[in-house]
Design a protein around this motif. Structure first.
Motif, PDB file in Angstrom:
ATOM      1  N   LYS A 295      -7.724   1.765  -3.103  1.00 56.71           N
ATOM      2  CA  LYS A 295      -6.928   2.633  -2.230  1.00 56.71           C
ATOM      3  C   LYS A 295      -5.783   3.285  -3.017  1.00 56.71           C
ATOM      4  CE  LYS A 295      -4.909   4.016   1.694  1.00 56.71           C
ATOM      5  NZ  LYS A 295      -5.373   5.042   2.576  1.00 56.71           N
TER       6      LYS A 295
ATOM      7  N   ARG B  84      -9.686  -3.984  -2.559  1.00 53.36           N
ATOM      8  CA  ARG B  84      -9.389  -2.893  -1.624  1.00 53.36           C
ATOM      9  C   ARG B  84      -8.104  -2.171  -2.015  1.00 53.36           C
ATOM     10  NH1 ARG B  84     -11.808  -2.244   3.222  1.00 53.36           N
ATOM     11  NH2 ARG B  84     -13.509  -3.664   3.667  1.00 53.36           N
ATOM     12  N   TRP B  85      -7.108  -2.965  -2.348  1.00 54.91           N
ATOM     13  CA  TRP B  85      -5.796  -2.380  -2.664  1.00 54.91           C
ATOM     14  C   TRP B  85      -5.875  -1.481  -3.898  1.00 54.91           C
ATOM     15  CZ3 TRP B  85      -2.501  -3.518  -6.958  1.00 54.91           C
ATOM     16  CH2 TRP B  85      -1.224  -2.964  -6.848  1.00 54.91           C
TER      17      TRP B  85
ATOM     18  N   TYR C 123       0.823  -1.217   0.000  1.00 61.67           N
ATOM     19  CA  TYR C 123       0.000   0.000   0.000  1.00 61.67           C
ATOM     20  C   TYR C 123       0.856   1.266   0.000  1.00 61.67           C
ATOM     21  CZ  TYR C 123      -4.588  -2.163   0.756  1.00 61.67           C
ATOM     22  OH  TYR C 123      -5.766  -2.853   0.609  1.00 61.67           O
TER      23      TYR C 123
END
Lengths: 185, 84
Positions: free
Chosen positions: B61, B57-58, A55
């Motif tokens: 995001k 999700r990744w 992330y």
């Protein structure tokens, strides 16, 4: 004071407060305190750290107490100058990732071998592979110097990890303070 | 998008992460995203169905557009468009 001057002062006050807030706002970082020297805890820690790295989060791992022994390199165990207690700890603590116990179902090492077999079968990465990925993604490892002193672990016997530093709790509290996510294992 | 629409997409980059467990597919996607052109579609292949929600999700995001997933024989193809 005129209305204009009051407004001007209010804006200035607000700007100051915003600046202070910005300075102290946690960043998109993950800080992990790793105390366990158990294989399962360390595998889980590195998986979480790597997930965060995916992330684009900056990740700092603080290794303390039993976890520091996992960073010993078995190939660097010769000619270490240690006192009697240091030698004793050195012998009793695991030398690196290959010798770590499981927190549960260790069964004198049988559980350890079993979990490694199961992980391989399922395509899960070994702790050594995870640490290689961690190095690639720039995950930083900070080692607690006091733990090393207590257990007589020397810098010369630590693994070659590209982003490793030796710190005290002072450095780490600062790192924790700026991180949005803090974990302790 | 429907399965047919997903399967008809022109793919900019395929990541074959089959046979690797968590966090393998996510890391492989992260490593490969540089090789996908902006605006292109990335297909992540994984034999672990947990990867579907992970990539969903990744990708969101990271500012990309999640498109969907298709179940194949023993693995999933997960699609998203690289936006930036």
């Amino acid at each position: 004071m005129s209305d204009e001057a009051t407004n001007e002062k209010m804006i200035q006050d607000l700007m100051k407060r915003v600046e202070t807030l910005e300075e102290n706002a946690p960043e998109d970082k993950l800080a992990m305190g790793i105390m366990s020297g158990d294989l399962d805890y360390l595998i889980a820690s590195f998986i979480v750290a790597l997930g965060a790295a995916a992330y684009d989060m900056e990740v700092d791992m603080f290794f303390t107490f039993w976890a520091t022994a996992a960073l010993r390199d078995p190939k660097k165990q010769k000619n270490l100058k240690k006192d009697a207690l240091g030698n004793m700890f050195g012998m009793m603590l695991p030398t690196g990732t290959g010798k770590l116990p499981l927190s549960k179902m260790h069964m004198m090492g049988m559980g350890d071998a079993m979990i490694k077999g199961v992980m391989k079968k399922h395509g899960a990465k070994s702790l050594e592979e995870l640490m290689k990925d961690a190095a690639e993604f720039g995950i930083r490892i900070h080692v607690c110097t006091m733990s090393m002193d207590l257990m007589g672990i020397k810098r010369e016997e630590m693994i070659d990890y590209p982003h490793m530093s030796y710190v005290g709790v002072g450095a780490f509290v600062d790192i924790f303070g700026k991180a949005k996510q803090c974990w302790f294992m | 998008m429907t399965t047919e629409e997903l399967q008809a997409l022109e793919i900019g980059k395929v990541v074959d992460a089959r046979g690797t467990a968590c966090p393998g597919p996510l890391l492989d996607a992260k490593r490969a995203i540089g090789e996908c052109p902006v605006g292109g579609v990335m297909e992540v292949q994984s034999s672990d169905d947990g990867t579907i929600i992970d990539i969903q999700r990744w990708s969101r995001k990271m500012g990309h557009e999640y498109l969907g997933d298709v179940e194949n024989d023993g693995f999933w193809s997960i699609y998203f468009r690289k936006v930036k």
